[in-house]
Design a protein around this motif. Structure first.
Motif, short mmCIF file in Angstrom:
data_model
loop_
_atom_site.label_atom_id
_atom_site.label_comp_id
_atom_site.label_asym_id
_atom_site.label_seq_id
_atom_site.Cartn_x
_atom_site.Cartn_y
_atom_site.Cartn_z
N VAL A 153 39.27 101.00 -18.56
CA VAL A 153 38.97 100.69 -17.17
C VAL A 153 37.45 100.76 -16.97
O VAL A 153 36.80 101.75 -17.34
CB VAL A 153 39.68 101.68 -16.24
N VAL A 154 36.89 99.72 -16.38
CA VAL A 154 35.48 99.68 -16.01
C VAL A 154 35.39 99.47 -14.51
O VAL A 154 36.29 98.88 -13.89
CB VAL A 154 34.72 98.57 -16.76
N ASP A 155 34.31 99.95 -13.94
CA ASP A 155 34.16 99.90 -12.48
C ASP A 155 32.77 99.38 -12.14
O ASP A 155 31.77 100.00 -12.50
CB ASP A 155 34.39 101.29 -11.88
N GLY A 156 32.72 98.24 -11.46
CA GLY A 156 31.43 97.67 -11.07
C GLY A 156 30.76 98.40 -9.94
O GLY A 156 29.58 98.19 -9.68
N ALA A 157 31.51 99.27 -9.24
CA ALA A 157 30.91 99.99 -8.11
C ALA A 157 30.08 101.18 -8.55
O ALA A 157 29.38 101.78 -7.73
CB ALA A 157 32.01 100.46 -7.15
N GLY A 158 30.15 101.54 -9.82
CA GLY A 158 29.41 102.71 -10.28
C GLY A 158 27.91 102.55 -10.20
O GLY A 158 27.18 103.53 -9.99
N ALA A 159 27.41 101.32 -10.36
CA ALA A 159 25.97 101.11 -10.32
C ALA A 159 25.38 101.45 -8.96
O ALA A 159 24.22 101.86 -8.86
CB ALA A 159 25.65 99.65 -10.68
N ALA A 160 26.18 101.33 -7.89
CA ALA A 160 25.67 101.62 -6.55
C ALA A 160 25.38 103.10 -6.35
O ALA A 160 24.59 103.47 -5.48
CB ALA A 160 26.68 101.14 -5.50
N ILE A 161 26.01 103.97 -7.14
CA ILE A 161 25.77 105.40 -7.02
C ILE A 161 25.03 105.96 -8.24
O ILE A 161 25.05 107.16 -8.48
CB ILE A 161 27.09 106.16 -6.80
N GLY A 162 24.39 105.08 -9.00
CA GLY A 162 23.54 105.52 -10.09
C GLY A 162 24.22 105.73 -11.41
O GLY A 162 23.64 106.37 -12.31
N ILE A 163 25.44 105.23 -11.61
CA ILE A 163 26.13 105.37 -12.89
C ILE A 163 25.81 104.14 -13.73
O ILE A 163 26.21 103.02 -13.39
CB ILE A 163 27.66 105.52 -12.69
N GLY A 164 25.12 104.36 -14.84
CA GLY A 164 24.71 103.24 -15.67
C GLY A 164 25.77 102.73 -16.61
O GLY A 164 25.73 101.58 -17.03
N ASP A 165 26.75 103.57 -16.96
CA ASP A 165 27.81 103.18 -17.89
C ASP A 165 28.98 102.64 -17.08
O ASP A 165 29.59 103.37 -16.28
CB ASP A 165 28.24 104.38 -18.71
N PRO A 166 29.35 101.37 -17.25
CA PRO A 166 30.46 100.82 -16.44
C PRO A 166 31.81 101.42 -16.77
O PRO A 166 32.75 101.27 -15.99
CB PRO A 166 30.42 99.33 -16.79
N SER A 167 31.94 102.11 -17.92
CA SER A 167 33.22 102.70 -18.27
C SER A 167 33.43 104.07 -17.64
O SER A 167 34.45 104.71 -17.87
CB SER A 167 33.35 102.82 -19.80
N PHE A 168 32.46 104.55 -16.85
CA PHE A 168 32.60 105.80 -16.11
C PHE A 168 33.13 105.47 -14.71
O PHE A 168 32.43 104.82 -13.93
CB PHE A 168 31.26 106.53 -16.01
N VAL A 169 34.33 105.91 -14.42
CA VAL A 169 34.97 105.61 -13.15
C VAL A 169 34.84 106.82 -12.23
O VAL A 169 35.32 107.91 -12.56
CB VAL A 169 36.45 105.24 -13.35
N ALA A 170 34.19 106.64 -11.10
CA ALA A 170 34.01 107.72 -10.12
C ALA A 170 34.94 107.47 -8.93
O ALA A 170 34.99 106.35 -8.41
CB ALA A 170 32.57 107.80 -9.65
N MET A 171 35.65 108.50 -8.51
CA MET A 171 36.61 108.41 -7.41
C MET A 171 36.35 109.53 -6.41
O MET A 171 36.24 110.68 -6.79
CB MET A 171 38.05 108.51 -7.93
N SER A 172 36.24 109.14 -5.14
CA SER A 172 36.08 110.13 -4.07
C SER A 172 37.20 110.06 -3.04
O SER A 172 37.27 110.90 -2.16
CB SER A 172 34.73 109.92 -3.37
N THR A 173 38.05 109.05 -3.14
CA THR A 173 39.26 108.96 -2.30
C THR A 173 40.47 108.95 -3.22
O THR A 173 40.43 108.36 -4.31
CB THR A 173 39.24 107.71 -1.42
N TYR A 174 41.54 109.56 -2.76
CA TYR A 174 42.69 109.78 -3.62
C TYR A 174 43.99 109.43 -2.90
O TYR A 174 44.08 109.57 -1.67
CB TYR A 174 42.74 111.25 -4.07
N PRO A 175 45.01 109.01 -3.64
CA PRO A 175 46.32 108.80 -3.02
C PRO A 175 46.87 110.13 -2.50
O PRO A 175 46.55 111.20 -3.03
CB PRO A 175 47.18 108.25 -4.18
N PRO A 176 47.68 110.09 -1.45
CA PRO A 176 48.20 111.33 -0.88
C PRO A 176 49.16 112.05 -1.82
O PRO A 176 50.10 111.45 -2.35
CB PRO A 176 48.92 110.85 0.39
N HIS A 177 48.89 113.32 -2.05
CA HIS A 177 49.75 114.16 -2.90
C HIS A 177 49.35 115.60 -2.68
O HIS A 177 48.26 115.90 -2.16
CB HIS A 177 49.59 113.79 -4.38
#
Length: 448
Positions: A252-276
């Motif tokens: 899994v790669v995430d193109g949104a990581g560059a907006a928060i300073g993550i240079g490696d696209p394979s690093f997935v950052a999540m701040s919202t989560y499904p309810p559980h």
């Protein structure tokens, strides 16, 4: 003379009475909460918990001296000390020895370490719910046994290598959880005193006997955490069928990581989560390096709930991924088997246990094991998410639900017309009123 003496005696009496009142205020306290919904006091659930604690509680706050953070924390802990006086609060300046703070894993200004009964827990943000639930978990004296599968190059719970989970193993030990290695040979079974089995990224395929023992553990009602990786070939297809979950090909790669300073696209950052239950109230960012997407099999025998999910700009990349700092040339190709996000990266599974106690059986599958490793445990909320995950798997999640007691009148909704009228009143009406009053007083005095 009598009048002066009387006035002097009265003044002395007032001073003496004030001094006595001040002295008594240091011996006796009287506190009244007149805020809406009693939001300046502890909830009844928190007070009942404090009254049930039999020993002292030590709180260490790693807060810097600058600003008013220490005052905020002291006022917060004072609410608990009013109910339980043997709560001790101590401040440590993280700027005095930054190296020691990094070694202890302190990365947030104001981070709290709560100790009770020989166990401790860390908090990175301050709220009554988090503080009270930490005390609740620490008050449970039973020691859980977590068995980490060993023998096939898995991550070691006591290892110091970058890929091992030794730092997280120390965190478990501080919370009364004993992490032990588990080597399953031919015909061996998981010991009965085990509370949770962890499969942490085997490097080689497991023997058929080991896989059979793991399937028997699940069929017998045991709890399991399976950490997998992209392209992992551990020979656990039978276990995946039992859990009704499988890992999808690609990383899994995430193109949104560059907006928060993550240079490696394979690093997935999540701040919202499904309810559980695991993610309820969780506000920190979890970072998963090189994760695999997960999918639920058609004939599910579990209640499968996602707990980690990538964003809309993510996809499962089947090609080579450039390393951090290299030019990013990857892109989503709809003509291949790549899947566009959001993608599920973690599942929590539950069902009625086949054991005689008929309790809820729990398992979890995460498409990444690096987030708990020594290299990445300190990133964002990885430590806290792992702690929540283990608490849920160990059925240690009977938490205190502190009701929302916010003030009902903290916001005033006004229309544009009302705002204009208020502005006109302050800019024109109020000055005109003052001028009119002044003119009236001047005219009355002139006629006298």
């Amino acid at each position: 003379m009598r009048a002066r003496l009387g006035s002097f005696a009265f003044a002395i009496g007032v001073v003496i009475a004030a001094a006595l009142a001040a002295f008594l205020s240091t011996r006796y306290a009287f506190r009244v909460d007149v805020s809406a919904a009693q939001r300046a006091s502890l909830a009844p659930q928190s007070r009942d918990l404090l009254h049930a604690l039999t020993g002292p509680v030590d709180v260490v706050s790693y807060a810097s001296r600058s600003g008013n953070l220490r005052e905020v924390i002291a006022n917060f802990v004072a609410r608990y000390r009013a109910e339980k006086p043997d709560i001790a609060l101590r401040f440590v300046d993280p700027e005095a020895d930054p190296a020691a703070m990094r070694e202890r894993g302190v990365r947030v200004d104001g981070e709290l370490e709560i100790s009770y009964g020989g166990r401790s827990e860390r908090l990175k943000f301050l709220s009554e719910r988090e503080f009270s639930n930490a005390l609740l978990r620490l008050s449970r004296g039973r020691t859980h046994v977590v068995a980490f599968l060993a023998g096939a190059g898995e991550r070691k719970p006591d290892g110091d290598a970058n890929a091992d989970v030794g730092q997280f193993g120390k965190l478990l030990a501080e919370q009364g959880v004993r992490a032990v290695p588990l080597v399953l040979g031919t015909g061996a079974a998981v010991p009965d005193n085990t509370d949770l089995v962890v499969i942490a990224n085997p490097r080689v395929a497991l023997d058929a006997g080991v896989v059979a023992a793991l399937v028997d553990w699940i069929d017998g009602g045991g709890a399991l955490l399976w950490l997998t990786e992209p392209g992992e070939n551990a020979g656990l297809e039978a276990l995946a069928n039992v859990l009704s979950v499988r890992a999808l090909p690609g990383t899994v790669v995430d193109g949104a990581g560059a907006a928060i300073g993550i240079g490696d696209p394979s690093f997935v950052a999540m701040s919202t989560y499904p309810p559980h239950a695991i993610t309820r109230g969780f506000q920190l960012t979890t970072l998963l390096p090189q994760a695999a997407a997960l999918a639920q099999l058609g004939a599910a025998r579990w209640d499968v709930k996602p707990i980690l999910r990538s964003g809309a700009q993510s996809w499962s990349e089947s090609g080579a991924i450039p390393k951090s700092g290299e030019p990013t040339t990857i892109r989503y190709d709809e003509n291949t088997d790549e899947l566009r996000g959001p993608l599920d990266l973690g599942f929590a599974l539950s069902r009625l246990s086949p054991r005689p106690d008929r309790r809820e059986q729990r398992a979890a599958v995460i498409g990444d094991g690096d987030f708990l490793s020594n290299s990445f445990l300190g990133n964002g909320g990885n430590r806290e998410f792992g702690q929540r995950l283990f608490n849920w798997l160990l059925a240690d999640d009977a938490l205190i639900e502190v009701p929302d007691r916010g003030a009902p009148d903290r916001e005033i909704a006004l229309s544009q017309g009302a705002l204009g009228a208020i502005g006109l009143g302050f800019l024109v009406g109020l000055p005109a009123l003052l001028v009119g009053l002044g003119g009236t007083i001047w005219w009355i005095r002139r006629r006298r």
